[in-house]
Design a protein around this motif. Structure first.
Motif, PDB file in Angstrom:
ATOM      1  N   ALA A  48     -24.415  58.569   3.539  1.00 45.42           N
ATOM      2  CA  ALA A  48     -24.169  59.696   4.429  1.00 45.42           C
ATOM      3  C   ALA A  48     -23.257  59.297   5.591  1.00 45.42           C
ATOM      4  N   THR A  49     -23.304  58.036   5.993  1.00 42.70           N
ATOM      5  CA  THR A  49     -22.498  57.596   7.130  1.00 42.70           C
ATOM      6  C   THR A  49     -21.122  57.070   6.724  1.00 42.70           C
ATOM      7  N   ASP A  50     -20.929  56.728   5.473  1.00 48.14           N
ATOM      8  CA  ASP A  50     -19.641  56.197   5.021  1.00 48.14           C
ATOM      9  C   ASP A  50     -19.278  56.813   3.682  1.00 48.14           C
ATOM     10  N   PRO A  51     -18.251  57.653   3.645  1.00 43.75           N
ATOM     11  CA  PRO A  51     -17.865  58.276   2.379  1.00 43.75           C
ATOM     12  C   PRO A  51     -17.262  57.295   1.388  1.00 43.75           C
ATOM     13  N   GLY A  52     -16.933  56.091   1.830  1.00 50.49           N
ATOM     14  CA  GLY A  52     -16.452  55.068   0.911  1.00 50.49           C
ATOM     15  C   GLY A  52     -15.072  55.339   0.353  1.00 50.49           C
ATOM     16  N   GLU A  53     -14.157  55.737   1.199  1.00 55.77           N
ATOM     17  CA  GLU A  53     -12.794  55.982   0.734  1.00 55.77           C
ATOM     18  C   GLU A  53     -12.025  54.678   0.574  1.00 55.77           C
ATOM     19  N   ARG A  54     -11.069  54.725  -0.339  1.00 54.08           N
ATOM     20  CA  ARG A  54     -10.090  53.648  -0.462  1.00 54.08           C
ATOM     21  C   ARG A  54      -8.734  54.252  -0.158  1.00 54.08           C
ATOM     22  N   ARG A  55      -8.065  53.670   0.809  1.00 53.20           N
ATOM     23  CA  ARG A  55      -6.768  54.189   1.256  1.00 53.20           C
ATOM     24  C   ARG A  55      -5.682  53.230   0.800  1.00 53.20           C
ATOM     25  N   PHE A  56      -4.669  53.762   0.164  1.00 48.54           N
ATOM     26  CA  PHE A  56      -3.590  52.971  -0.409  1.00 48.54           C
ATOM     27  C   PHE A  56      -2.278  53.271   0.302  1.00 48.54           C
ATOM     28  N   TRP A  57      -1.478  52.231   0.482  1.00 48.81           N
ATOM     29  CA  TRP A  57      -0.132  52.378   1.035  1.00 48.81           C
ATOM     30  C   TRP A  57       0.823  51.578   0.178  1.00 48.81           C
ATOM     31  N   ARG A  58       1.930  52.182  -0.169  1.00 43.10           N
ATOM     32  CA  ARG A  58       3.048  51.442  -0.756  1.00 43.10           C
ATOM     33  C   ARG A  58       4.073  51.315   0.359  1.00 43.10           C
ATOM     34  N   VAL A  59       4.409  50.077   0.711  1.00 48.56           N
ATOM     35  CA  VAL A  59       5.270  49.828   1.859  1.00 48.56           C
ATOM     36  C   VAL A  59       6.454  48.964   1.466  1.00 48.56           C
ATOM     37  N   GLU A  60       7.508  49.107   2.256  1.00 49.21           N
ATOM     38  CA  GLU A  60       8.662  48.229   2.126  1.00 49.21           C
ATOM     39  C   GLU A  60       8.637  47.275   3.304  1.00 49.21           C
ATOM     40  N   ALA A  61       8.720  45.993   3.015  1.00 45.78           N
ATOM     41  CA  ALA A  61       8.793  44.960   4.046  1.00 45.78           C
ATOM     42  C   ALA A  61      10.097  44.196   3.847  1.00 45.78           C
ATOM     43  N   GLN A  62      10.305  43.165   4.652  1.00 45.24           N
ATOM     44  CA  GLN A  62      11.600  42.491   4.634  1.00 45.24           C
ATOM     45  C   GLN A  62      11.967  41.856   3.295  1.00 45.24           C
TER      46      GLN A  62
END
Length: 84
Positions: A48-62
């Protein structure tokens, strides 16, 4: 060509988005967010306190493109994938 990893990483965030990260003792500065999506964990694995999401990012770095994941349940970041 991409490679799969799953390595823990340290990430600095600004306004909810990664701006730099350390992977294998090297600092990477995020130049651009290419994509961002959120996946909810299975309802039976959440609380109830943590929906347990996974957040993803595709990023460009140097030196390439990277896919990062943040798990809200464990408060941990992973390097999932890197493209040459």
């Amino acid at each position: 060509m991409s490679r799969l990893y799953g390595d823990p990483i340290e990430v600095w965030v600004r306004d909810g988005q990664p701006v730099r990260f350390v992977w294998r003792d090297r600092l990477y500065v995020v130049r651009q967010i290419l994509d961002h999506w959120v996946v909810a964990r299975e309802w039976w694995k959440t609380s109830a306190t943590d929906p347990g999401e996974r957040r993803f990012w595709r990023v460009e770095a140097q030196s390439g493109t990277y896919e990062l994941r943040y798990d809200t349940a464990t408060d941990a970041w992973l390097m999932l994938r890197a493209w040459d």
